[in-house]
Design a protein around this motif. Structure first.
Motif, short mmCIF file in Angstrom:
data_model
loop_
_atom_site.label_atom_id
_atom_site.label_comp_id
_atom_site.label_asym_id
_atom_site.label_seq_id
_atom_site.Cartn_x
_atom_site.Cartn_y
_atom_site.Cartn_z
N TRP A 47 0.31 -1.24 -0.03
CA TRP A 47 0.05 -0.11 -0.27
C TRP A 47 0.88 1.45 0.12
CZ3 TRP A 47 -5.14 -0.15 -1.01
CH2 TRP A 47 -5.76 1.39 -0.71
N GLN A 157 -6.70 -2.49 -7.73
CA GLN A 157 -8.17 -2.40 -7.55
C GLN A 157 -8.98 -1.45 -5.93
OE1 GLN A 157 -9.65 -5.70 -10.59
NE2 GLN A 157 -10.00 -6.78 -8.34
N THR A 158 -8.08 -2.21 -5.27
CA THR A 158 -8.60 -1.53 -3.43
C THR A 158 -8.63 -0.14 -4.04
OG1 THR A 158 -7.85 -3.59 -3.16
CG2 THR A 158 -7.91 -2.11 -1.13
N TYR A 159 -6.77 0.44 -4.18
CA TYR A 159 -7.19 2.22 -4.06
C TYR A 159 -7.75 2.35 -5.60
CZ TYR A 159 -4.29 6.11 -4.54
OH TYR A 159 -3.87 7.32 -4.55
N SER A 161 -10.82 1.62 -5.69
CA SER A 161 -12.47 1.61 -4.30
C SER A 161 -12.62 3.18 -3.06
CB SER A 161 -12.15 0.34 -4.08
OG SER A 161 -12.27 -1.00 -4.53
N THR A 162 -10.53 3.23 -2.70
CA THR A 162 -10.83 3.56 -1.72
C THR A 162 -11.02 5.36 -2.97
OG1 THR A 162 -9.06 2.83 -0.86
CG2 THR A 162 -8.83 4.98 -0.75
N GLN A 190 -13.50 -7.78 -3.45
CA GLN A 190 -13.32 -6.14 -2.90
C GLN A 190 -14.03 -5.61 -1.86
OE1 GLN A 190 -12.92 -3.81 -7.30
NE2 GLN A 190 -13.93 -5.67 -7.41
N VAL A 193 -11.85 -6.91 1.50
CA VAL A 193 -10.82 -6.13 1.40
C VAL A 193 -10.38 -4.44 1.53
CG1 VAL A 193 -8.07 -5.89 0.22
CG2 VAL A 193 -9.58 -8.49 -0.33
N LEU A 194 -11.51 -4.18 1.08
CA LEU A 194 -11.56 -3.02 1.78
C LEU A 194 -12.14 -2.07 3.13
CD1 LEU A 194 -10.55 0.16 0.31
CD2 LEU A 194 -13.00 0.64 -0.19
#
Length: 365
Positions: A47, A157-159, A161-162, A190, A193-194
């Motif tokens: 991250w 993908q996680t970023y 989503s953030t 997703q 994880v977020l």
């Protein structure tokens, strides 16, 4: 360190869940494990490679259409300089000053953000009074700046989503205390994880994906070491449990890796919620006669769940022994695309796995 696909058998996973449970005795010791798992996700995703950005979404919004009780717009936001998250924004036709918002990532069916399933779900949320943001997985539909199989897909993908979350929070018409997230299959991944790493998600509903033995079959789910390090071992059940004491809905079925949820996964989650005296906030809808999708029965469960926790209007959707979704107008995929001849992707967009990875400080494989 990678836990991929069916990393354990169901029997092995059952024993592992008992071993996990033995690592804590009360809320204080669970919180210690929780912090370790959360840090394991962040470290496994790398991250710290991602830019620290406040605002600067540079939103592109066009093609507003007023439908039966809801509005659809095409939207793109800049995740980081040169990379765009593409999607659609569904809003109530008559919004309030402050409205709940729901992130809607999708799974691995082709062009899922553009399909009727996603349109129906987001339109229903909007008609009930929520702002729903449906957005593309990397490498799917309009997210063509990278492939989906790039090595850091899970991180990207996680970023993204953030950034979707932060964009919604930046809007004056969004209530920051009512932020939800739901997706099926890879969209469920997703979601769970977020949610553990961002407490701004106040309600979550991962669908047909929380499994003790299955870790996800795609690089975007299990291609980075988020489940295991030299310091810890965990699985997706504990990821979901990290939502506690926030409201959590797990939807499972009888024909995939969630078939044991009532006996294995959900009891574990309930035990964690019990540490917070919050068992009432953890729910499981198990559909033993159904299979792996985010179909009508799963959507119906989500409608009631989010309506309850966000104070949405159930009566906004016709009901007669089941929700009537026929009010939704299914638009052709081309009408939902953000980038076209009239609205081209901005100049300077990063292109290709290698260029994106180099920008973020990774050495391309």
């Amino acid at each position: 360190m990678l836990c991929r696909g069916n990393h354990w058998t169901p029997a092995e996973a059952n024993q592992q869940m008992k071993a996990f449970a033995s690592t804590y005795r009360n809320k204080r010791t669970w919180e210690k494990r929780k912090a370790q798992i959360r840090q394991g996700i962040l470290d496994g995703l790398h991250w710290d490679h991602m830019p620290k950005i406040e605002g600067n979404f540079n939103p592109i919004i066009h093609s507003r259409r007023e439908m039966d009780g809801y509005v659809v717009e095409n939207i793109a936001i800049e995740s980081f300089p040169g990379f765009w998250v593409t999607g659609n924004l569904y809003s109530p036709l008559k919004p309030k000053d402050k409205n709940p918002a729901i992130l809607n990532p999708h799974g691995h069916l082709a062009n899922k953000r553009l399909t009727d399933y996603m349109q129906i779900r987001c339109a229903a949320f909007a008609r009930m009074g929520a702002i729903a943001f449906a957005y593309d997985m990397v490498g799917y539909a309009e997210s063509t700046q990278t492939t989906h199989k790039m090595p850091i897909a899970a991180l990207l993908q996680t970023y993204n989503s953030t950034r979707v979350l932060e964009y919604l929070l930046s809007r004056p018409d969004v209530d920051p205390k009512r932020i939800g997230m739901t997706g099926g299959s890879g969209g469920g991944t997703q979601t769970f994880v977020l949610t553990p790493i961002d407490d701004r998600i106040t309600v979550s509903a991962p669908v047909v994906q929380v499994s003790a033995h299955f870790f996800g079959g795609c690089v975007c789910e299990s291609g980075m070491p988020i489940h295991k390090s030299r310091k810890h071992q965990t699985n997706n059940v504990e990821f979901a449990a990290l939502a506690a004491p926030r409201p959590l809905l797990m939807v499972s079925n009888g024909a995939d890796w969630t078939r044991n949820t009532p006996n294995i996964e959900f009891p574990y989650v309930q035990k964690v919620y019990a540490l917070y005296d919050a068992e009432y906030n953890a729910e499981n809808v198990h559909l033993p006669l159904e299979s792996h999708d985010y179909g009508y029965s799963k959507r119906a469960a989500a409608y009631g769940f989010f309506a309850h926790h966000f104070g949405l209007s159930r009566k906004a959707i016709p009901y007669d022994e089941g929700w009537d979704e026929s009010f939704v107008t299914i638009l052709p995929p081309e009408d939902l695309k953000v980038f076209n001849d009239a609205h081209p992707r901005p100049a300077g967009a990063l292109q290709g796995d290698e260029e994106v990875m180099r920008y973020l400080g990774f050495k391309p494989e």
